[in-house]
Design an enzyme around this catalytic site. Structure first.
Site, PDB file in Angstrom:
ATOM      1  N   HIS A 130      -0.866   2.461   4.361  1.00 23.77           N
ATOM      2  CA  HIS A 130       0.249   1.605   3.941  1.00 23.77           C
ATOM      3  C   HIS A 130       0.752   1.952   2.542  1.00 23.77           C
ATOM      4  O   HIS A 130       1.840   1.536   2.156  1.00 23.77           O
ATOM      5  CB  HIS A 130      -0.132   0.117   4.039  1.00 23.77           C
ATOM      6  CG  HIS A 130      -1.004  -0.393   2.936  1.00 23.77           C
ATOM      7  ND1 HIS A 130      -2.368  -0.578   3.079  1.00 23.77           N
ATOM      8  CD2 HIS A 130      -0.734  -0.774   1.676  1.00 23.77           C
ATOM      9  CE1 HIS A 130      -2.877  -1.048   1.963  1.00 23.77           C
ATOM     10  NE2 HIS A 130      -1.902  -1.187   1.074  1.00 23.77           N
ATOM     11  N   ASP A 160      -5.639   2.314   8.769  1.00 22.56           N
ATOM     12  CA  ASP A 160      -5.027   2.302   7.440  1.00 22.56           C
ATOM     13  C   ASP A 160      -5.614   3.384   6.528  1.00 22.56           C
ATOM     14  O   ASP A 160      -5.880   3.138   5.352  1.00 22.56           O
ATOM     15  CB  ASP A 160      -5.160   0.931   6.784  1.00 22.56           C
ATOM     16  CG  ASP A 160      -4.071   0.690   5.737  1.00 22.56           C
ATOM     17  OD1 ASP A 160      -3.153   1.537   5.632  1.00 22.56           O
ATOM     18  OD2 ASP A 160      -4.127  -0.329   5.030  1.00 22.56           O
ATOM     19  N   ASN A 234      -4.988  -1.802  -6.059  1.00 26.30           N
ATOM     20  CA  ASN A 234      -6.299  -1.245  -5.719  1.00 26.30           C
ATOM     21  C   ASN A 234      -6.273  -0.550  -4.357  1.00 26.30           C
ATOM     22  O   ASN A 234      -7.192   0.200  -4.019  1.00 26.30           O
ATOM     23  CB  ASN A 234      -7.374  -2.338  -5.669  1.00 26.30           C
ATOM     24  CG  ASN A 234      -8.051  -2.577  -7.001  1.00 26.30           C
ATOM     25  OD1 ASN A 234      -7.919  -3.652  -7.582  1.00 26.30           O
ATOM     26  ND2 ASN A 234      -8.766  -1.584  -7.506  1.00 26.30           N
ATOM     27  N   SER A 235      -5.240  -0.812  -3.564  1.00 28.22           N
ATOM     28  CA  SER A 235      -5.165  -0.250  -2.219  1.00 28.22           C
ATOM     29  C   SER A 235      -5.357   1.258  -2.242  1.00 28.22           C
ATOM     30  O   SER A 235      -4.678   1.967  -2.978  1.00 28.22           O
ATOM     31  CB  SER A 235      -3.815  -0.576  -1.579  1.00 28.22           C
ATOM     32  OG  SER A 235      -3.721  -1.931  -1.257  1.00 28.22           O
ATOM     33  N   LEU A 287      -9.825   3.387  27.831  1.00 27.11           N
ATOM     34  CA  LEU A 287     -10.322   2.887  29.111  1.00 27.11           C
ATOM     35  C   LEU A 287      -9.212   2.312  29.986  1.00 27.11           C
ATOM     36  O   LEU A 287      -9.212   2.475  31.200  1.00 27.11           O
ATOM     37  CB  LEU A 287     -11.373   1.788  28.873  1.00 27.11           C
ATOM     38  CG  LEU A 287     -12.855   2.174  28.851  1.00 27.11           C
ATOM     39  CD1 LEU A 287     -13.691   0.938  28.556  1.00 27.11           C
ATOM     40  CD2 LEU A 287     -13.267   2.793  30.170  1.00 27.11           C
ATOM     41  N   VAL A 289      -8.169  -1.226  29.816  1.00 30.96           N
ATOM     42  CA  VAL A 289      -8.593  -2.558  30.240  1.00 30.96           C
ATOM     43  C   VAL A 289      -8.171  -3.601  29.213  1.00 30.96           C
ATOM     44  O   VAL A 289      -7.940  -3.284  28.049  1.00 30.96           O
ATOM     45  CB  VAL A 289     -10.133  -2.631  30.420  1.00 30.96           C
ATOM     46  CG1 VAL A 289     -10.591  -1.729  31.544  1.00 30.96           C
ATOM     47  CG2 VAL A 289     -10.854  -2.275  29.121  1.00 30.96           C
ATOM     48  N   ILE A 291      -9.720  -7.044  27.434  1.00 35.75           N
ATOM     49  CA  ILE A 291     -11.087  -7.524  27.223  1.00 35.75           C
ATOM     50  C   ILE A 291     -11.109  -8.770  26.343  1.00 35.75           C
ATOM     51  O   ILE A 291     -10.155  -9.045  25.610  1.00 35.75           O
ATOM     52  CB  ILE A 291     -11.980  -6.448  26.572  1.00 35.75           C
ATOM     53  CG1 ILE A 291     -11.320  -5.875  25.307  1.00 35.75           C
ATOM     54  CG2 ILE A 291     -12.315  -5.342  27.546  1.00 35.75           C
ATOM     55  CD1 ILE A 291     -12.153  -4.817  24.602  1.00 35.75           C
TER      56      ILE A 291
END
Length: 493
Positions: A130, A160, A234-235, A287, A289, A291
């Site tokens: 980001h 990210d 800080n990202s 897969l 699916v 869940i």
């Protein structure tokens, strides 16, 4: 910084200075002053001072790693204000307001300030996706004051993580290495270094507060939680263990919270690096699916002897799961011998497998335990990362104009993702605050009609958006996996 904030901080510091010393003195003062502390007795340390000096310092650790921590300054496309930031007074300073003379620019650029760290002496930097997403220009500033232009090598929106390379030829840059995040325990000390609020090389100390946190960022959440101070800027910066190894990339904070930050674990980063370096994106196994978590109540209702696992709520037609004979209400408790305790753990484990490989699922069906072999497929690139560099100019223009990124929906992707339509324009990204966002368009939707005319592919919709008159409204018909259809009104600026 405004005057009221300064006044508040001065008052707070003054209060601490006034309140703390007496409390310390009362709790630690001896019944009678020792002779060494009397006037003229010489410069002899008090007991409390000797104890303080005996505490270990983190200065050697910080000095050994901070030269590899960098500031990442970015100019990026899209001037939309991120959700929750509309009234934030810090927005103008750190992201760029995107306005000139009170009028919004046609194609505004936002300013971003983040962090990163060097993992290769030739200038390879890890940071957050980001931080550099949609970047027009990237400037990497080193701790010694040098600045270099950077370019994105690879990125993965779902975790990210992004990889950036310095454009200039450099050698022998300071580096740090990735450590073993699985070895961390809750309560272990960690150090964060970064560029919060533009304050370069800021250091904060805390502990690991929790592991494998799911915060709703994506289906692959596996964050480390820490109380080390993490703030905007800080990202992308590193979270270190006490060996000076990077155990995470600082990524997110809780809005309105204090001491609640999240970092992408280093072991997950390490598993993605080879693909990011070679391919520029991440290909995951799949897969096919739907869940959900198995709870104690559901386990009782299903008459199971286990109470942890992932229930298959949907098996997509022609998916790898369907071809392997998996059924709705099967409960997966392990994959290749590794215990599965939740739906999120199953998703993350499958994603790290190699597409085309065969895995063994341990599951319960009608209360009976059995093993089923599954040949894993390739997850559809719903985010459009792999094809972003090949986007035609019309699609790039549509992204800039209304804040939506598009990808062709082919028959294979439609089948894998569970769409009933096999043609249309797949939405892969929506810029927060953009016209597309206001029209409630979302990544994963497929536009199948525009103004009641069929949309065959992304190019067709991009041309329609490009040719629409300013102020007009496009009537879009969209569909979601499973076939649900809705109308959306997209106002063209």
């Amino acid at each position: 910084m405004n005057r009221s904030t300064v006044s508040f901080r001065k008052a707070l510091v003054a209060a601490l200075l006034v309140a703390l010393p007496p409390a310390v003195a009362v709790s630690q003062a001896p019944k009678s002053p020792p002779a060494a502390t009397q006037p003229g007795a010489g410069n002899v340390l008090q007991p409390a001072t000797r104890e303080a000096q005996a505490l270990p310092s983190l200065a050697p650790l910080v000095e050994s790693v901070k030269s590899a921590v960098v500031n990442v300054d970015v100019q990026a496309r899209g001037g939309g204000v991120p959700r929750g930031m509309e009234d934030n007074p810090l927005f103008e300073r750190f992201f760029g307001g995107g306005r000139e003379g009170g009028r919004q620019r046609r194609e505004p650029l936002r300013q971003g300030a983040g962090s990163g760290f060097i993992i290769d002496p030739k200038g390879v930097v890890l940071t957050n996706n980001h931080v550099v997403e949609d970047a027009v220009s990237i400037t990497i500033r080193l701790d010694d004051g040098r600045s270099f232009s950077g370019e994105v090598v690879g990125r993965d929106p779902l975790t990210d993580v992004a990889l950036v390379r310095l454009k200039e030829k450099v050698e022998n840059l300071p580096t740090v290495k990735l450590g073993d995040s699985d070895a961390l325990r809750v309560g272990d000390w960690v150090v964060a270094i970064g560029n919060p609020f533009g304050l370069a090389s800021s250091v904060s100390l805390g502990i690991v507060s929790a592991r494998a946190r799911e915060i709703g960022a994506s289906q692959y959440d596996e964050f480390l939680q820490t109380d080390a101070a993490i703030n905007p800027g800080n990202s992308g910066g590193p979270l270190f263990n006490m060996k000076g190894e990077v155990v995470g990339i600082n990524t997110a904070i809780v809005g309105g919270g204090s001491g609640i930050g999240f970092a992408v674990p280093s072991n997950l980063i390490g598993s993605l690096l080879p693909q990011l370096e070679k391919e520029g994106s991440v290909t995951r196994a799949w897969l096919g699916v739907g869940i959900q978590d198995l709870t104690r109540d559901l386990a009782s209702a299903l008459k199971l002897s286990v109470n942890q696992g992932a229930i298959l709520t949907q098996v997509m037609p022609s998916s790898p799961a369907a071809k392997a004979g998996l059924k709705q209400d099967d409960v997966v408790t392990a994959i290749d011998g590794r215990t599965v305790t939740s739906s999120g753990e199953l998703t993350r484990t499958v994603a790290l497998k190699r597409p085309g490989s065969t895995s063994t699922l341990t599951l319960y069906r009608d209360g009976k335990k059995q093993d089923v072999k599954v040949t894993l497929g390739t997850r559809p690139d719903l985010e459009g990362v792999a094809s972003a560099k090949q986007r035609p100019e019309d699609q790039q223009e549509s992204s800039r104009r209304v804040g939506v990124s598009l990808q062709n929906l082919d028959a294979r992707t439609a089948q894998q993702a569970g769409f009933t339509d096999s043609s249309g324009a797949l939405i892969t990204d929506v810029v927060p605050g953009s016209p597309a966002d206001r029209a409630q368009l979302e990544p994963g939707m497929v536009v199948i009609e525009a103004n009641r005319k069929k949309v065959e592919n992304a190019d067709a919709l991009a041309r329609i958006i490009k040719g629409a008159a300013s102020g007009s409204t496009l009537l879009l018909r969209v569909t979601a996996p499973g076939g649900a259809r809705n109308l959306r009104a997209l106002r063209v600026p």
